[in-house]
Design an enzyme around this catalytic site. Structure first.
Site, PDB file in Angstrom:
ATOM      1  N   CYS A  60     -22.021  63.216 -25.979  1.00  0.00           N
ATOM      2  CA  CYS A  60     -21.401  64.477 -26.424  1.00  0.00           C
ATOM      3  C   CYS A  60     -20.276  64.073 -27.356  1.00  0.00           C
ATOM      4  CB  CYS A  60     -20.885  65.256 -25.215  1.00  0.00           C
ATOM      5  SG  CYS A  60     -22.208  65.880 -24.176  1.00  0.00           S
ATOM      6  N   PRO A 103     -15.815  65.899 -31.998  1.00  0.00           N
ATOM      7  CA  PRO A 103     -15.811  65.518 -33.417  1.00  0.00           C
ATOM      8  C   PRO A 103     -15.828  64.013 -33.699  1.00  0.00           C
ATOM      9  CG  PRO A 103     -13.601  66.169 -32.728  1.00  0.00           C
ATOM     10  CD  PRO A 103     -14.481  66.365 -31.535  1.00  0.00           C
ATOM     11  N   GLY A 153     -14.018  61.324 -32.062  1.00  0.00           N
ATOM     12  CA  GLY A 153     -12.845  60.479 -31.814  1.00  0.00           C
ATOM     13  C   GLY A 153     -13.182  59.240 -31.005  1.00  0.00           C
ATOM     14  N   ASP A 191     -24.688  65.227 -30.631  1.00  0.00           N
ATOM     15  CA  ASP A 191     -24.011  66.480 -30.285  1.00  0.00           C
ATOM     16  C   ASP A 191     -24.971  67.628 -30.519  1.00  0.00           C
ATOM     17  OD1 ASP A 191     -20.862  67.125 -29.610  1.00  0.00           O
ATOM     18  OD2 ASP A 191     -21.946  68.859 -30.412  1.00  0.00           O
ATOM     19  N   ASP A 202     -29.894  68.476 -27.982  1.00  0.00           N
ATOM     20  CA  ASP A 202     -29.454  68.574 -26.595  1.00  0.00           C
ATOM     21  C   ASP A 202     -29.626  67.200 -25.956  1.00  0.00           C
ATOM     22  OD1 ASP A 202     -29.146  68.986 -23.902  1.00  0.00           O
ATOM     23  OD2 ASP A 202     -30.505  70.704 -23.786  1.00  0.00           O
ATOM     24  N   CYS A 238     -11.893  66.600 -20.061  1.00  0.00           N
ATOM     25  CA  CYS A 238     -10.493  66.993 -20.246  1.00  0.00           C
ATOM     26  C   CYS A 238     -10.203  68.186 -19.332  1.00  0.00           C
ATOM     27  CB  CYS A 238     -10.181  67.289 -21.704  1.00  0.00           C
ATOM     28  SG  CYS A 238     -11.176  68.596 -22.430  1.00  0.00           S
TER      29      CYS A 238
HETATM   30  C1  LIG Z   1     -15.412  67.258 -24.890  1.00  0.00           C
HETATM   31  S1  LIG Z   1     -16.288  67.530 -26.367  1.00  0.00           S
HETATM   32  C2  LIG Z   1     -16.562  65.888 -26.928  1.00  0.00           C
HETATM   33  C3  LIG Z   1     -15.390  65.235 -27.653  1.00  0.00           C
HETATM   34  C4  LIG Z   1     -15.753  63.911 -28.292  1.00  0.00           C
HETATM   35  N1  LIG Z   1     -16.341  62.987 -27.333  1.00  0.00           N
HETATM   36  C5  LIG Z   1     -14.612  63.231 -29.007  1.00  0.00           C
HETATM   37  O1  LIG Z   1     -13.981  62.340 -28.438  1.00  0.00           O
HETATM   38  O2  LIG Z   1     -14.330  63.571 -30.169  1.00  0.00           O
HETATM   39  C6  LIG Z   1     -17.873  67.994 -25.763  1.00  0.00           C
HETATM   40  C7  LIG Z   1     -18.956  68.091 -26.810  1.00  0.00           C
HETATM   41  O3  LIG Z   1     -20.187  68.270 -26.116  1.00  0.00           O
HETATM   42  C8  LIG Z   1     -21.057  68.977 -26.965  1.00  0.00           C
HETATM   43  N2  LIG Z   1     -22.190  69.436 -26.139  1.00  0.00           N
HETATM   44  C9  LIG Z   1     -22.256  70.481 -25.292  1.00  0.00           C
HETATM   45  N3  LIG Z   1     -23.473  70.546 -24.708  1.00  0.00           N
HETATM   46  C10 LIG Z   1     -24.186  69.505 -25.188  1.00  0.00           C
HETATM   47  C11 LIG Z   1     -25.516  69.035 -24.976  1.00  0.00           C
HETATM   48  N4  LIG Z   1     -26.352  69.664 -24.130  1.00  0.00           N
HETATM   49  N5  LIG Z   1     -25.937  67.942 -25.648  1.00  0.00           N
HETATM   50  C12 LIG Z   1     -25.106  67.302 -26.512  1.00  0.00           C
HETATM   51  N6  LIG Z   1     -23.839  67.711 -26.755  1.00  0.00           N
HETATM   52  C13 LIG Z   1     -23.388  68.794 -26.097  1.00  0.00           C
HETATM   53  C14 LIG Z   1     -20.179  70.037 -27.563  1.00  0.00           C
HETATM   54  O4  LIG Z   1     -20.712  70.538 -28.778  1.00  0.00           O
HETATM   55  C15 LIG Z   1     -18.856  69.260 -27.781  1.00  0.00           C
HETATM   56  O5  LIG Z   1     -18.776  68.776 -29.090  1.00  0.00           O
END
Ligand SMILES: C[S@@+](CC[C@H](N)C(=O)[O-])C[C@H]1O[C@@H](n2cnc3c(N)ncnc32)[C@H](O)[C@@H]1O
Length: 438
Positions: free
Chosen positions: A258, A261, A263, A281, A307, A379
Protein backbone atom coordinates in the site's frame (compact mmCIF):
# COMPACT_ATOMS: atom_id res chain seq x y z
CA UNK A 1 -23.68 50.90 8.93
CA UNK A 2 -21.99 49.07 6.03
CA UNK A 3 -19.26 50.87 4.12
CA UNK A 4 -19.43 51.28 0.37
CA UNK A 5 -15.80 50.87 -0.61
CA UNK A 6 -15.43 48.61 -3.67
CA UNK A 7 -14.42 45.07 -2.83
CA UNK A 8 -11.07 43.93 -4.16
CA UNK A 9 -9.35 40.55 -4.01
CA UNK A 10 -6.12 42.49 -4.74
CA UNK A 11 -6.14 43.98 -1.23
CA UNK A 12 -3.39 42.43 0.93
CA UNK A 13 -4.23 38.93 2.07
CA UNK A 14 -7.76 38.84 0.68
CA UNK A 15 -7.19 36.07 -1.88
CA UNK A 16 -5.47 34.02 0.84
CA UNK A 17 -8.43 34.34 3.24
CA UNK A 18 -10.94 33.53 0.54
CA UNK A 19 -8.96 30.47 -0.58
CA UNK A 20 -8.85 29.22 3.02
CA UNK A 21 -12.56 29.93 3.53
CA UNK A 22 -13.49 28.03 0.36
CA UNK A 23 -11.64 24.95 1.63
CA UNK A 24 -13.22 25.27 5.09
CA UNK A 25 -16.69 25.75 3.64
CA UNK A 26 -16.29 22.54 1.61
CA UNK A 27 -14.84 20.50 4.49
CA UNK A 28 -17.06 21.78 7.30
CA UNK A 29 -20.33 22.23 5.48
CA UNK A 30 -20.19 19.79 2.56
CA UNK A 31 -18.22 16.86 4.05
CA UNK A 32 -15.42 17.15 1.53
CA UNK A 33 -11.94 15.94 2.44
CA UNK A 34 -9.20 18.44 3.25
CA UNK A 35 -6.79 16.52 1.01
CA UNK A 36 -9.11 16.85 -1.99
CA UNK A 37 -9.82 20.55 -1.45
CA UNK A 38 -6.54 22.02 -0.25
CA UNK A 39 -4.29 21.35 -3.25
CA UNK A 40 -6.53 22.99 -5.87
CA UNK A 41 -7.26 25.96 -3.58
CA UNK A 42 -3.59 26.57 -2.84
CA UNK A 43 -2.69 26.41 -6.52
CA UNK A 44 -4.65 29.67 -7.01
CA UNK A 45 -2.11 31.50 -4.81
CA UNK A 46 1.17 32.25 -6.59
CA UNK A 47 3.15 33.34 -3.51
CA UNK A 48 4.39 30.41 -1.34
CA UNK A 49 3.94 32.53 1.81
CA UNK A 50 0.25 32.99 0.97
CA UNK A 51 -0.09 29.26 0.37
CA UNK A 52 1.55 28.53 3.72
CA UNK A 53 -0.79 30.95 5.49
CA UNK A 54 -3.93 29.57 3.82
CA UNK A 55 -2.91 26.04 4.79
CA UNK A 56 -2.12 27.11 8.36
CA UNK A 57 -5.55 28.76 8.67
CA UNK A 58 -7.34 25.65 7.40
CA UNK A 59 -5.45 23.33 9.75
CA UNK A 60 -5.89 25.63 12.75
CA UNK A 61 -9.65 25.71 12.21
CA UNK A 62 -10.02 22.00 11.50
CA UNK A 63 -8.10 21.02 14.64
CA UNK A 64 -10.84 22.71 16.71
CA UNK A 65 -13.91 23.49 14.57
CA UNK A 66 -16.30 23.13 17.53
CA UNK A 67 -14.43 25.85 19.40
CA UNK A 68 -15.04 28.40 16.64
CA UNK A 69 -18.60 27.28 16.00
CA UNK A 70 -19.38 27.64 19.72
CA UNK A 71 -17.85 31.14 19.73
CA UNK A 72 -20.00 32.25 16.80
CA UNK A 73 -23.09 30.70 18.40
CA UNK A 74 -22.42 32.55 21.65
CA UNK A 75 -21.59 35.88 20.07
CA UNK A 76 -24.17 36.11 17.27
CA UNK A 77 -27.80 36.87 17.96
CA UNK A 78 -28.81 34.80 14.92
CA UNK A 79 -26.74 32.08 13.22
CA UNK A 80 -25.87 32.65 9.56
CA UNK A 81 -28.26 30.84 7.24
CA UNK A 82 -27.12 27.51 5.76
CA UNK A 83 -26.59 29.02 2.30
CA UNK A 84 -24.00 31.44 3.69
CA UNK A 85 -21.40 28.77 4.40
CA UNK A 86 -18.59 30.76 2.79
CA UNK A 87 -19.29 33.81 4.98
CA UNK A 88 -19.38 31.58 8.07
CA UNK A 89 -16.10 29.96 7.03
CA UNK A 90 -14.52 33.41 6.64
CA UNK A 91 -15.57 34.38 10.16
CA UNK A 92 -14.21 31.16 11.60
CA UNK A 93 -10.98 31.61 9.64
CA UNK A 94 -10.75 35.15 11.07
CA UNK A 95 -11.02 33.84 14.64
CA UNK A 96 -8.33 31.21 14.02
CA UNK A 97 -5.98 33.88 12.65
CA UNK A 98 -6.16 35.55 16.07
CA UNK A 99 -5.97 32.32 18.12
CA UNK A 100 -4.03 30.06 17.74
CA UNK A 101 -2.17 31.63 14.81
CA UNK A 102 -1.55 34.95 16.62
CA UNK A 103 -1.45 37.07 13.45
CA UNK A 104 -1.28 40.85 14.03
CA UNK A 105 -4.85 41.78 14.97
CA UNK A 106 -5.09 44.66 12.52
CA UNK A 107 -4.05 42.52 9.53
CA UNK A 108 -6.35 39.62 10.48
CA UNK A 109 -9.40 41.85 11.03
CA UNK A 110 -8.86 44.12 8.01
CA UNK A 111 -8.21 41.25 5.59
CA UNK A 112 -11.26 39.31 6.83
CA UNK A 113 -13.57 42.34 6.58
CA UNK A 114 -12.26 43.07 3.07
CA UNK A 115 -12.70 39.40 2.11
CA UNK A 116 -16.32 39.53 3.25
CA UNK A 117 -16.87 42.41 0.85
CA UNK A 118 -15.03 40.60 -1.93
CA UNK A 119 -17.39 37.59 -1.73
CA UNK A 120 -20.37 39.91 -2.17
CA UNK A 121 -21.27 40.10 1.54
CA UNK A 122 -20.53 43.80 2.11
CA UNK A 123 -23.60 43.98 4.35
CA UNK A 124 -21.74 41.67 6.79
CA UNK A 125 -18.59 43.82 6.93
CA UNK A 126 -19.73 45.57 10.13
CA UNK A 127 -20.69 42.28 11.81
CA UNK A 128 -17.33 40.76 10.84
CA UNK A 129 -15.47 43.74 12.23
CA UNK A 130 -17.44 43.65 15.49
CA UNK A 131 -16.99 39.89 16.04
CA UNK A 132 -13.27 39.93 15.36
CA UNK A 133 -12.71 43.06 17.47
CA UNK A 134 -14.48 41.31 20.33
CA UNK A 135 -12.15 38.33 19.86
CA UNK A 136 -9.16 40.71 19.99
CA UNK A 137 -10.47 42.27 23.23
CA UNK A 138 -11.72 39.19 25.07
CA UNK A 139 -9.83 36.34 23.40
CA UNK A 140 -11.49 33.40 21.65
CA UNK A 141 -13.08 31.22 24.38
CA UNK A 142 -11.04 28.05 25.00
CA UNK A 143 -12.31 24.82 23.48
CA UNK A 144 -12.34 21.26 24.77
CA UNK A 145 -10.02 19.12 22.61
CA UNK A 146 -12.27 16.10 23.29
CA UNK A 147 -15.11 17.82 21.42
CA UNK A 148 -13.28 17.18 18.15
CA UNK A 149 -13.85 13.42 18.39
CA UNK A 150 -17.15 11.65 17.76
CA UNK A 151 -18.46 9.75 20.79
CA UNK A 152 -17.97 6.28 19.29
CA UNK A 153 -14.27 7.00 18.59
CA UNK A 154 -13.79 8.41 22.09
CA UNK A 155 -15.21 5.18 23.51
CA UNK A 156 -12.54 3.20 21.63
CA UNK A 157 -9.71 5.53 22.64
CA UNK A 158 -10.72 5.69 26.29
CA UNK A 159 -11.08 1.89 26.45
CA UNK A 160 -7.72 1.33 24.70
CA UNK A 161 -5.72 4.12 26.40
CA UNK A 162 -7.53 5.07 29.62
CA UNK A 163 -4.52 6.84 31.14
CA UNK A 164 -3.38 8.55 27.94
CA UNK A 165 -6.69 9.61 26.40
CA UNK A 166 -6.47 13.28 27.43
CA UNK A 167 -2.87 13.46 26.22
CA UNK A 168 -4.01 11.96 22.88
CA UNK A 169 -6.76 14.58 22.48
CA UNK A 170 -4.43 17.44 23.40
CA UNK A 171 -1.60 16.26 21.12
CA UNK A 172 -4.02 15.73 18.24
CA UNK A 173 -5.16 19.37 18.52
CA UNK A 174 -1.61 20.77 18.43
CA UNK A 175 0.42 21.55 15.29
CA UNK A 176 3.00 18.82 14.61
CA UNK A 177 6.71 19.44 14.10
CA UNK A 178 8.14 19.22 10.59
CA UNK A 179 10.47 16.22 10.21
CA UNK A 180 12.94 15.78 7.36
CA UNK A 181 14.59 12.66 5.98
CA UNK A 182 18.07 13.13 4.59
CA UNK A 183 18.63 11.11 1.40
CA UNK A 184 21.54 8.73 2.03
CA UNK A 185 22.18 8.52 -1.72
CA UNK A 186 23.11 12.21 -1.65
CA UNK A 187 25.27 12.36 1.46
CA UNK A 188 25.12 11.83 5.19
CA UNK A 189 22.62 13.31 7.60
CA UNK A 190 25.48 15.25 9.18
CA UNK A 191 26.36 16.79 5.81
CA UNK A 192 22.72 17.83 5.31
CA UNK A 193 22.63 19.18 8.87
CA UNK A 194 25.54 21.46 7.97
CA UNK A 195 23.65 22.75 4.94
CA UNK A 196 20.60 23.49 7.09
CA UNK A 197 22.73 25.38 9.57
CA UNK A 198 24.23 27.41 6.72
CA UNK A 199 20.72 28.20 5.50
CA UNK A 200 19.76 29.41 9.01
CA UNK A 201 17.22 26.62 9.61
CA UNK A 202 17.17 25.38 13.23
CA UNK A 203 16.79 21.67 13.91
CA UNK A 204 17.56 18.82 16.30
CA UNK A 205 18.70 15.26 15.60
CA UNK A 206 17.02 12.11 16.93
CA UNK A 207 19.40 9.35 18.08
CA UNK A 208 16.85 6.61 17.30
CA UNK A 209 16.30 7.68 13.68
CA UNK A 210 19.48 7.76 11.61
CA UNK A 211 18.09 9.82 8.72
CA UNK A 212 15.80 12.24 10.59
CA UNK A 213 16.08 15.95 11.36
CA UNK A 214 13.38 17.71 13.35
CA UNK A 215 12.91 21.37 12.49
CA UNK A 216 12.29 23.92 15.24
CA UNK A 217 9.78 25.61 12.93
CA UNK A 218 8.03 24.46 9.77
CA UNK A 219 9.34 26.04 6.55
CA UNK A 220 8.13 25.88 2.92
CA UNK A 221 9.85 22.93 1.20
CA UNK A 222 11.13 25.21 -1.56
CA UNK A 223 13.38 26.90 1.01
CA UNK A 224 15.05 23.61 2.02
CA UNK A 225 18.53 23.24 0.50
CA UNK A 226 18.50 20.68 -2.32
CA UNK A 227 14.81 19.76 -1.97
CA UNK A 228 14.08 19.90 -5.71
CA UNK A 229 17.22 17.84 -6.40
CA UNK A 230 16.03 15.10 -4.01
CA UNK A 231 18.59 15.64 -1.26
CA UNK A 232 15.85 15.65 1.37
CA UNK A 233 12.19 14.73 1.89
CA UNK A 234 9.51 15.63 4.40
CA UNK A 235 8.41 12.59 6.42
CA UNK A 236 7.23 12.16 9.98
CA UNK A 237 9.54 10.35 12.38
CA UNK A 238 7.10 7.48 12.92
CA UNK A 239 6.93 6.83 9.19
CA UNK A 240 10.73 6.88 8.99
CA UNK A 241 10.95 4.19 11.67
CA UNK A 242 9.25 1.67 9.36
CA UNK A 243 12.50 1.16 7.39
CA UNK A 244 14.20 0.11 10.65
CA UNK A 245 11.44 -2.37 11.43
CA UNK A 246 11.60 -4.03 7.98
CA UNK A 247 15.42 -3.99 7.56
CA UNK A 248 15.55 -5.98 4.29
CA UNK A 249 18.88 -7.61 3.38
CA UNK A 250 20.80 -6.32 0.31
CA UNK A 251 19.24 -7.24 -3.06
CA UNK A 252 16.08 -8.51 -1.33
CA UNK A 253 12.83 -8.71 -3.26
CA UNK A 254 10.59 -6.28 -1.36
CA UNK A 255 6.86 -5.62 -1.70
CA UNK A 256 5.35 -2.33 -0.51
CA UNK A 257 1.71 -3.34 -0.77
CA UNK A 258 0.00 0.00 0.00
CA UNK A 259 2.63 2.38 -1.23
CA UNK A 260 1.16 5.77 -2.16
CA UNK A 261 2.33 8.49 -1.94
CA UNK A 262 5.59 6.55 -1.71
CA UNK A 263 7.38 7.87 1.36
CA UNK A 264 8.35 4.46 2.70
CA UNK A 265 9.14 2.96 -0.72
CA UNK A 266 11.53 5.84 -1.32
CA UNK A 267 13.13 5.63 2.10
CA UNK A 268 13.85 1.90 1.71
CA UNK A 269 15.43 2.50 -1.72
CA UNK A 270 17.48 5.45 -0.47
CA UNK A 271 18.85 3.15 2.21
CA UNK A 272 19.59 0.39 -0.29
CA UNK A 273 19.15 0.87 -4.06
CA UNK A 274 20.03 -2.83 -4.64
CA UNK A 275 16.53 -3.78 -3.41
CA UNK A 276 14.19 -5.13 -6.05
CA UNK A 277 11.09 -3.17 -5.09
CA UNK A 278 7.48 -3.63 -6.14
CA UNK A 279 5.11 -0.85 -5.03
CA UNK A 280 1.33 -1.28 -5.32
CA UNK A 281 -1.55 1.06 -4.71
CA UNK A 282 -5.21 0.67 -5.53
CA UNK A 283 -5.64 4.33 -6.49
CA UNK A 284 -3.98 5.06 -9.84
CA UNK A 285 -3.83 8.82 -9.19
CA UNK A 286 -2.03 8.20 -5.91
CA UNK A 287 0.31 5.74 -7.61
CA UNK A 288 1.32 8.62 -9.90
CA UNK A 289 2.51 10.39 -6.76
CA UNK A 290 4.79 7.42 -6.02
CA UNK A 291 6.19 7.81 -9.52
CA UNK A 292 6.77 11.55 -8.93
CA UNK A 293 8.44 10.87 -5.58
CA UNK A 294 10.79 8.27 -7.07
CA UNK A 295 11.65 10.49 -10.03
CA UNK A 296 12.55 13.44 -7.80
CA UNK A 297 14.79 11.15 -5.77
CA UNK A 298 16.27 9.29 -8.75
CA UNK A 299 15.03 5.86 -7.56
CA UNK A 300 13.44 2.90 -9.32
CA UNK A 301 10.64 0.48 -8.48
CA UNK A 302 8.09 -1.64 -10.29
CA UNK A 303 4.78 0.20 -9.87
CA UNK A 304 1.46 -1.65 -9.98
CA UNK A 305 -1.99 -0.07 -9.86
CA UNK A 306 -4.43 -2.53 -8.36
CA UNK A 307 -5.90 -4.26 -5.36
CA UNK A 308 -2.93 -5.74 -3.49
CA UNK A 309 -5.17 -8.40 -1.94
CA UNK A 310 -6.16 -9.68 -5.38
CA UNK A 311 -2.76 -11.36 -5.83
CA UNK A 312 -3.73 -13.38 -8.92
CA UNK A 313 -3.96 -10.14 -10.93
CA UNK A 314 -0.43 -8.85 -10.26
CA UNK A 315 1.81 -11.52 -8.68
CA UNK A 316 4.03 -13.73 -10.86
CA UNK A 317 4.41 -16.32 -8.08
CA UNK A 318 8.04 -15.48 -7.19
CA UNK A 319 7.97 -14.92 -3.44
CA UNK A 320 9.13 -11.73 -1.71
CA UNK A 321 11.83 -11.73 0.97
CA UNK A 322 10.13 -8.85 2.78
CA UNK A 323 6.60 -7.47 2.65
CA UNK A 324 5.47 -4.13 4.04
CA UNK A 325 1.75 -3.67 4.64
CA UNK A 326 1.33 0.00 5.63
CA UNK A 327 -2.36 -0.60 5.86
CA UNK A 328 -5.28 1.71 5.11
CA UNK A 329 -6.63 2.67 8.53
CA UNK A 330 -8.64 5.16 10.57
CA UNK A 331 -5.66 7.59 10.59
CA UNK A 332 -6.45 8.31 14.24
CA UNK A 333 -2.72 8.69 14.94
CA UNK A 334 -2.31 11.62 12.55
CA UNK A 335 -5.32 13.77 13.40
CA UNK A 336 -2.99 16.70 14.05
CA UNK A 337 -1.96 16.49 10.36
CA UNK A 338 -5.30 15.46 8.87
CA UNK A 339 -7.80 16.84 11.37
CA UNK A 340 -10.79 16.32 9.09
CA UNK A 341 -10.50 12.52 9.22
CA UNK A 342 -12.33 12.34 12.53
CA UNK A 343 -14.95 14.87 11.46
CA UNK A 344 -16.17 12.62 8.71
CA UNK A 345 -15.44 9.13 10.06
CA UNK A 346 -18.40 6.88 10.91
CA UNK A 347 -18.38 3.71 12.95
CA UNK A 348 -19.32 1.68 9.86
CA UNK A 349 -16.11 2.95 8.17
CA UNK A 350 -14.09 1.32 10.93
CA UNK A 351 -15.78 -2.04 10.39
CA UNK A 352 -14.97 -1.81 6.67
CA UNK A 353 -11.33 -0.92 7.39
CA UNK A 354 -10.94 -3.83 9.80
CA UNK A 355 -12.25 -6.21 7.15
CA UNK A 356 -9.94 -4.73 4.49
CA UNK A 357 -6.87 -4.99 6.76
CA UNK A 358 -7.63 -8.65 7.53
CA UNK A 359 -8.15 -9.36 3.81
CA UNK A 360 -4.82 -7.72 2.91
CA UNK A 361 -2.96 -9.59 5.68
CA UNK A 362 -4.37 -12.98 4.66
CA UNK A 363 -3.76 -12.51 0.94
CA UNK A 364 -0.29 -10.94 1.13
CA UNK A 365 1.05 -13.58 3.52
CA UNK A 366 1.02 -16.01 0.58
CA UNK A 367 3.48 -13.81 -1.34
CA UNK A 368 6.14 -14.02 1.42
CA UNK A 369 9.00 -16.53 1.17
CA UNK A 370 9.36 -19.05 4.04
CA UNK A 371 11.71 -17.39 6.53
CA UNK A 372 10.76 -13.93 5.20
CA UNK A 373 9.80 -10.78 7.13
CA UNK A 374 6.34 -9.22 7.08
CA UNK A 375 5.77 -5.78 8.63
CA UNK A 376 2.27 -4.60 9.45
CA UNK A 377 2.08 -0.87 10.23
CA UNK A 378 -0.70 1.68 10.62
CA UNK A 379 -1.04 5.33 11.57
CA UNK A 380 -3.89 4.29 13.88
CA UNK A 381 -4.11 4.29 17.67
CA UNK A 382 -7.05 1.85 17.82
CA UNK A 383 -6.11 -1.58 19.13
CA UNK A 384 -8.75 -3.21 16.93
CA UNK A 385 -6.73 -2.11 13.89
CA UNK A 386 -3.38 -2.83 15.49
CA UNK A 387 -2.47 -5.41 18.13
CA UNK A 388 -5.87 -7.15 18.01
CA UNK A 389 -5.86 -7.26 14.21
CA UNK A 390 -2.42 -8.92 14.16
CA UNK A 391 -3.23 -11.26 17.03
CA UNK A 392 -6.32 -12.48 15.17
CA UNK A 393 -4.14 -13.05 12.10
CA UNK A 394 -1.60 -15.07 14.13
CA UNK A 395 -4.52 -17.17 15.35
CA UNK A 396 -5.40 -17.98 11.72
CA UNK A 397 -1.81 -18.64 10.58
CA UNK A 398 0.24 -21.22 12.48
CA UNK A 399 3.23 -20.47 10.19
CA UNK A 400 3.39 -16.84 11.42
CA UNK A 401 5.03 -15.63 14.61
CA UNK A 402 5.62 -12.12 15.94
CA UNK A 403 9.16 -10.93 16.60
CA UNK A 404 9.96 -8.58 19.47
CA UNK A 405 10.66 -4.93 18.65
CA UNK A 406 12.67 -2.67 20.92
CA UNK A 407 11.70 0.57 22.65
CA UNK A 408 12.76 2.73 19.67
CA UNK A 409 9.39 1.79 18.18
CA UNK A 410 7.26 2.92 21.11
CA UNK A 411 5.55 1.23 24.00
CA UNK A 412 4.70 -2.47 24.04
CA UNK A 413 1.24 -3.14 22.73
CA UNK A 414 0.36 -6.82 22.44
CA UNK A 415 2.41 -8.35 19.65
CA UNK A 416 3.72 -4.99 18.44
CA UNK A 417 4.76 -1.50 19.49
CA UNK A 418 2.67 1.67 19.60
CA UNK A 419 3.62 5.34 19.46
CA UNK A 420 0.85 7.66 20.64
CA UNK A 421 0.46 11.05 18.91
CA UNK A 422 2.94 13.65 20.10
CA UNK A 423 5.23 11.16 21.89
CA UNK A 424 8.79 12.28 21.13
CA UNK A 425 7.25 14.64 18.57
CA UNK A 426 5.98 11.72 16.49
CA UNK A 427 2.74 10.77 14.82
CA UNK A 428 0.70 7.97 16.34
CA UNK A 429 1.81 4.70 14.76
CA UNK A 430 1.75 0.93 15.27
CA UNK A 431 4.34 -1.62 14.13
CA UNK A 432 4.37 -5.42 14.19
CA UNK A 433 7.10 -7.60 12.64
CA UNK A 434 6.16 -11.16 11.71
CA UNK A 435 8.34 -14.03 10.54
CA UNK A 436 7.14 -16.89 8.32
CA UNK A 437 8.19 -20.36 9.39
CA UNK A 438 11.11 -21.47 7.18
C1 LIG B 1 -1.39 4.51 4.86
S1 LIG B 1 -1.49 4.83 3.16
C2 LIG B 1 0.11 4.34 2.61
C3 LIG B 1 1.21 5.37 2.81
C4 LIG B 1 2.51 4.99 2.13
N1 LIG B 1 2.96 3.66 2.54
C5 LIG B 1 3.63 5.98 2.32
O1 LIG B 1 4.48 5.78 3.19
O2 LIG B 1 3.69 6.98 1.58
C6 LIG B 1 -2.50 3.49 2.61
C7 LIG B 1 -2.61 3.34 1.11
O3 LIG B 1 -3.28 2.11 0.87
C8 LIG B 1 -3.95 2.23 -0.37
N2 LIG B 1 -4.89 1.09 -0.46
C9 LIG B 1 -6.09 0.94 0.12
N3 LIG B 1 -6.63 -0.26 -0.20
C10 LIG B 1 -5.73 -0.89 -0.98
C11 LIG B 1 -5.70 -2.15 -1.64
N4 LIG B 1 -6.73 -3.02 -1.53
N5 LIG B 1 -4.62 -2.48 -2.38
C12 LIG B 1 -3.58 -1.61 -2.51
N6 LIG B 1 -3.56 -0.39 -1.91
C13 LIG B 1 -4.62 -0.04 -1.16
C14 LIG B 1 -4.54 3.60 -0.32
O4 LIG B 1 -4.83 4.10 -1.61
C15 LIG B 1 -3.41 4.41 0.38
O5 LIG B 1 -2.60 5.04 -0.57
Amino acid sequence: MTERRPASTAAPGVATRIAAARVLDAVLHRHRSLRAELGPALSTLPDPRDRALAEAICLAVLRAPQRYAATLDAWMAKPLPQRDGLARALLIAGLAQLDPLGLPAHAAVAATVESMRAIGQAHRAGLTNALLRRAVREGVPAGDPRAHWPGWLRSHIEADWPIDADMIYAASAAPPPMWLRANRRRGTRDAYATRLTEAGVEFTLDDDLPDALRLAQAVPVATLPGFAEGDVSVQDASAQAVADVLMPRPRARVLDACAAPGGKTAHLLERDPTLSMTAIDVEPARLQQVDGTLQRLGLQARLVAGDAADIDTWWDGTPFDAVLLDAPCSATGIVRRQPDVVLHRRESDLAALLALQARLLDALWATLVPGGTFVYATCSILQDENARQVEAFLGRRPDARAEPLDARFGRESGVGRQVLPGERGRDGFFYARLRKAG
